[in-house]
Design a protein around this motif. Sequence first.
Motif, short mmCIF file in Angstrom:
data_model
loop_
_atom_site.label_atom_id
_atom_site.label_comp_id
_atom_site.label_asym_id
_atom_site.label_seq_id
_atom_site.Cartn_x
_atom_site.Cartn_y
_atom_site.Cartn_z
N LEU A 189 45.98 -43.29 -14.27
CA LEU A 189 45.50 -43.50 -15.64
C LEU A 189 44.95 -42.21 -16.24
O LEU A 189 44.15 -42.25 -17.17
N GLU B 187 57.14 -45.54 -13.58
CA GLU B 187 56.04 -46.18 -14.31
C GLU B 187 56.20 -47.70 -14.36
O GLU B 187 55.21 -48.43 -14.32
N LYS B 188 57.44 -48.18 -14.41
CA LYS B 188 57.66 -49.63 -14.42
C LYS B 188 57.10 -50.27 -13.15
O LYS B 188 56.45 -51.31 -13.20
N ARG C 7 53.26 -50.19 -13.14
CA ARG C 7 52.65 -51.26 -13.93
C ARG C 7 52.56 -52.55 -13.14
O ARG C 7 51.65 -53.35 -13.32
N GLN C 8 53.54 -52.77 -12.24
CA GLN C 8 53.49 -53.96 -11.38
C GLN C 8 52.37 -53.84 -10.36
O GLN C 8 51.67 -54.82 -10.08
N ARG D 231 49.68 -51.84 -10.64
CA ARG D 231 48.41 -51.72 -11.36
C ARG D 231 48.02 -53.09 -11.92
O ARG D 231 48.65 -53.61 -12.84
N SER E 98 43.46 -53.25 -8.57
CA SER E 98 42.80 -53.48 -9.86
C SER E 98 41.54 -52.64 -9.97
O SER E 98 40.97 -52.21 -8.97
N THR F 264 51.33 -61.34 -16.72
CA THR F 264 51.96 -60.02 -16.64
C THR F 264 52.52 -59.77 -15.24
O THR F 264 53.53 -59.08 -15.07
N HIS F 265 51.85 -60.34 -14.24
CA HIS F 265 52.22 -60.06 -12.85
C HIS F 265 52.87 -61.23 -12.13
O HIS F 265 53.48 -61.04 -11.08
#
Length: 288
Positions: A59, A83-84, A87-88, A90, A95, A121-122
């Motif tokens: 980040l 990055e994709k 994001r999974q 993160r 967390s 999202t996950h």
Amino acid sequence: MNDDKPLLDIENLQVRFATRTGTFEAVRGISFTLGRERLGIVGESGSGKSMTGRAILRLIRSPGTIEADRMALHGEDLLSVPEKRMRQLRGGKISMIMQDPKFSLNPVMSVGQQMVEALRTHESVSKAEARARAIAMLEEVSIRDPERVYDLFPHEVSGGMGQRIMIAMMLLPNPEVLIADEPTSALDVSVQLQVLDIMDRLVRERGMGLIFISHDLNLVAKFCDRIVIMYAGRIVEVCKASELRNASHPYTLGLLNSVPDLEHPRERLEVLQRDPAWREAPSVSART
């Protein structure tokens, strides 16, 4: 899964920022591992604690850069994944609870909307299932009347409740690593203890790894298993929490002696002396 292997393995992590006057090194070659434990990272403001947590999640924004010989979660290289995929990971596998919930929660979305969005999202779950799980998690972090709180907006909750909501939101996708950045600094003592009890119970029950970032050395010593002391972007000392009083580095001793002691009051607190050599000394490794 082999519990002997670290969840997180960091080796020679460096965070740099290009400025008009040269390169600023915020984190200067630190190394540590995290197992299914509570690891405390302590240091004064500017020591690189929060920057370390943000770097692990990638980040750090431009002009900042992240470099490391190794930065892996369960062996997966966090620096090289697209990055994709990041994001999974993160939020899903790792967390971070930010310092002030008032600035972390979206003011125009209800608590429930934000929690459902974080989960969906996950995970591929229906809105009804996500709502049920969000309410159950609010109850798990000791929030009374979770169905009512689910429909509230961030400005309608107290600081302590906001922090619990953030903990619930970050734990909802069931991550394996939780980074808590000063999670109790804005809370009064009684609420601090409640939040710490919740985090302690959830970490033990879920078998998670916790990185607890704080400037409060005494608090970390009582709550964590191991302690990493940071100064000027480096690790200067590593010890078990139970052995903190046997610390040997002058900076750690200075932090300990600068804390007021109500049982043995002193007329003047000790001034924290700094040695320029500490800044240039090699960083101590906290890899196990």
